[in-house]
Design a protein around this motif. Structure first.
Motif, mmCIF file in Angstrom:
data_model
loop_
_atom_site.group_PDB
_atom_site.id
_atom_site.type_symbol
_atom_site.label_atom_id
_atom_site.label_comp_id
_atom_site.label_asym_id
_atom_site.label_seq_id
_atom_site.Cartn_x
_atom_site.Cartn_y
_atom_site.Cartn_z
ATOM 1 N N GLY A 38 0.940 -1.055 0.011
ATOM 2 C CA GLY A 38 -0.313 0.061 -0.031
ATOM 3 C C GLY A 38 1.017 1.533 0.031
ATOM 4 O O GLY A 38 0.682 2.361 -0.707
ATOM 5 N N ILE A 39 2.012 1.387 0.288
ATOM 6 C CA ILE A 39 2.725 2.395 0.823
ATOM 7 C C ILE A 39 3.235 2.473 -0.798
ATOM 8 O O ILE A 39 3.477 3.541 -0.927
ATOM 9 C CB ILE A 39 3.689 2.095 2.279
ATOM 10 C CG1 ILE A 39 3.138 2.486 3.820
ATOM 11 C CG2 ILE A 39 4.776 2.859 2.536
ATOM 12 C CD1 ILE A 39 3.903 2.353 4.650
ATOM 13 N N GLY A 40 3.946 1.682 -0.962
ATOM 14 C CA GLY A 40 4.417 1.387 -2.583
ATOM 15 C C GLY A 40 4.017 1.946 -3.185
ATOM 16 O O GLY A 40 3.953 3.088 -4.508
ATOM 17 N N GLY A 41 2.181 1.168 -3.058
ATOM 18 C CA GLY A 41 1.268 2.292 -4.182
ATOM 19 C C GLY A 41 1.220 3.524 -4.296
ATOM 20 O O GLY A 41 1.779 4.250 -5.263
ATOM 21 N N ALA A 42 0.994 3.492 -2.910
ATOM 22 C CA ALA A 42 1.297 5.466 -2.675
ATOM 23 C C ALA A 42 2.091 5.914 -3.042
ATOM 24 O O ALA A 42 2.172 6.808 -3.507
ATOM 25 C CB ALA A 42 0.600 5.391 -1.276
ATOM 26 N N LEU A 43 3.054 5.534 -2.851
ATOM 27 C CA LEU A 43 4.316 5.696 -2.903
ATOM 28 C C LEU A 43 4.425 6.416 -4.795
ATOM 29 O O LEU A 43 4.994 7.493 -5.131
ATOM 30 C CB LEU A 43 5.495 5.603 -2.259
ATOM 31 C CG LEU A 43 6.994 6.228 -3.170
ATOM 32 C CD1 LEU A 43 7.534 7.546 -2.700
ATOM 33 C CD2 LEU A 43 8.077 5.549 -2.453
ATOM 34 N N VAL A 45 1.881 6.318 -7.073
ATOM 35 C CA VAL A 45 0.723 7.941 -7.091
ATOM 36 C C VAL A 45 1.242 8.652 -6.652
ATOM 37 O O VAL A 45 1.694 9.490 -7.723
ATOM 38 C CB VAL A 45 0.221 7.491 -6.232
ATOM 39 C CG1 VAL A 45 -1.297 8.380 -6.448
ATOM 40 C CG2 VAL A 45 -1.156 6.119 -7.394
ATOM 41 N N ALA A 46 2.232 8.815 -5.796
ATOM 42 C CA ALA A 46 2.630 10.165 -5.103
ATOM 43 C C ALA A 46 3.575 10.996 -6.869
ATOM 44 O O ALA A 46 4.169 12.039 -7.064
ATOM 45 C CB ALA A 46 3.346 10.292 -4.265
ATOM 46 N N LEU A 47 4.705 9.857 -6.812
ATOM 47 C CA LEU A 47 5.695 10.164 -7.804
ATOM 48 C C LEU A 47 5.686 10.379 -9.605
ATOM 49 O O LEU A 47 5.540 11.562 -9.881
ATOM 50 C CB LEU A 47 7.321 9.119 -8.360
ATOM 51 C CG LEU A 47 7.658 8.857 -6.501
ATOM 52 C CD1 LEU A 47 8.583 7.396 -6.824
ATOM 53 C CD2 LEU A 47 8.554 9.929 -6.677
ATOM 54 N N GLU A 48 4.296 9.364 -9.496
ATOM 55 C CA GLU A 48 3.560 9.778 -10.589
ATOM 56 C C GLU A 48 2.723 11.359 -11.058
ATOM 57 O O GLU A 48 2.259 12.293 -11.873
ATOM 58 C CB GLU A 48 2.081 8.889 -11.303
ATOM 59 C CG GLU A 48 3.288 7.882 -11.787
ATOM 60 C CD GLU A 48 1.665 6.414 -11.987
ATOM 61 O OE1 GLU A 48 0.717 7.192 -12.084
ATOM 62 O OE2 GLU A 48 1.878 5.199 -11.916
ATOM 63 N N PHE A 49 2.020 11.826 -9.881
ATOM 64 C CA PHE A 49 1.422 13.090 -9.671
ATOM 65 C C PHE A 49 2.544 13.957 -10.028
ATOM 66 O O PHE A 49 1.993 14.569 -10.042
ATOM 67 C CB PHE A 49 -0.006 12.902 -7.852
ATOM 68 C CG PHE A 49 0.386 14.251 -8.229
ATOM 69 C CD1 PHE A 49 -0.706 14.200 -8.901
ATOM 70 C CD2 PHE A 49 0.383 15.447 -7.243
ATOM 71 C CE1 PHE A 49 -2.156 15.547 -8.911
ATOM 72 C CE2 PHE A 49 -0.624 16.242 -7.178
ATOM 73 C CZ PHE A 49 -1.355 16.730 -7.446
#
Length: 195
Positions: A38-43, A45-49
């Motif tokens: 979950g943290i990796g996915g959020a990371l 998504v944050a990097l893509e944003f």
């Protein structure tokens, strides 16, 4: 024989089976893995944003730069048009300069060709005795023609001798006697000479 069931709901209640749902059991051993995923996915998504924001900023900067370059290009187009007009005007000025140089050379040539005529005119005029008048004088580089009149035919022969000193090829056409009035006669003459 045909059997018709008039109460079909009763049978269907019997046939209906009760379905049970079971809630999966959560294994707390795998909870760390799920948390990391979950943290990796959020990371991600944050990097893509963040990458999207970076790209949006770059596109905005490049559009501003494009606008500045287009305005500068318009300025340079105006300058190029002015330079082209100056070049056309310069070409026209050079054509005019060439024409003026050609006219100047022509005038120089004409003035040089007239210089030898001045001594000829001077020799013709200085040789005129008193009592003789010139009517026409035609001169070129290599030949000339003088015509005039006099009241005394001896002055015409004197003028012929004076011109003969300067011009070796002097042709004397006949003298013609003309009457101006009843009591006054005059003589016309024409001399042709070559250099």
């Amino acid at each position: 024989m045909i059997n018709i069931n008039l109460n079909p709901k009763k049978k269907s209640k019997e046939k209906l089976a009760i379905t049970k749902f079971s809630i999966p059991k959560i294994d707390f051993k795998n909870l760390n893995v799920i948390f990391l995923v979950g943290i990796g996915g959020a990371l991600v998504v944050a990097l893509e944003f963040a990458y999207y924001l970076y790209i949006a900023k770059r596109v905005s900067d490049l559009n501003e730069k494009k606008t500045v370059l287009l305005s500068e290009q318009e300025k340079y187009k105006d300058l190029k048009d002015k330079i082209d007009k100056i070049r056309i005007a310069l070409t026209e000025e050079e054509k005019i300069k060439e024409k003026l140089n050609l006219k100047l050379k022509t005038l120089e040539k004409v003035s040089e060709s007239k210089k030898p005529l001045t001594p000829k005119i001077e020799s013709i005029v200085r040789s005129i005795p008193d009592g003789l008048w010139l009517d026409t004088l035609e001169l070129s580089q290599n030949n000339g023609k003088v015509s005039g009149y006099s009241l005394n035919p001896n002055l015409i022969s004197l003028y012929y001798r004076n011109l003969n000193k300067t011009y070796k090829q002097l042709n004397f056409n006949a003298t013609e006697k003309k009457a101006a009035t009843k009591n006054l006669d005059f003589y016309s003459f024409t001399f042709e000479f070559k250099n």
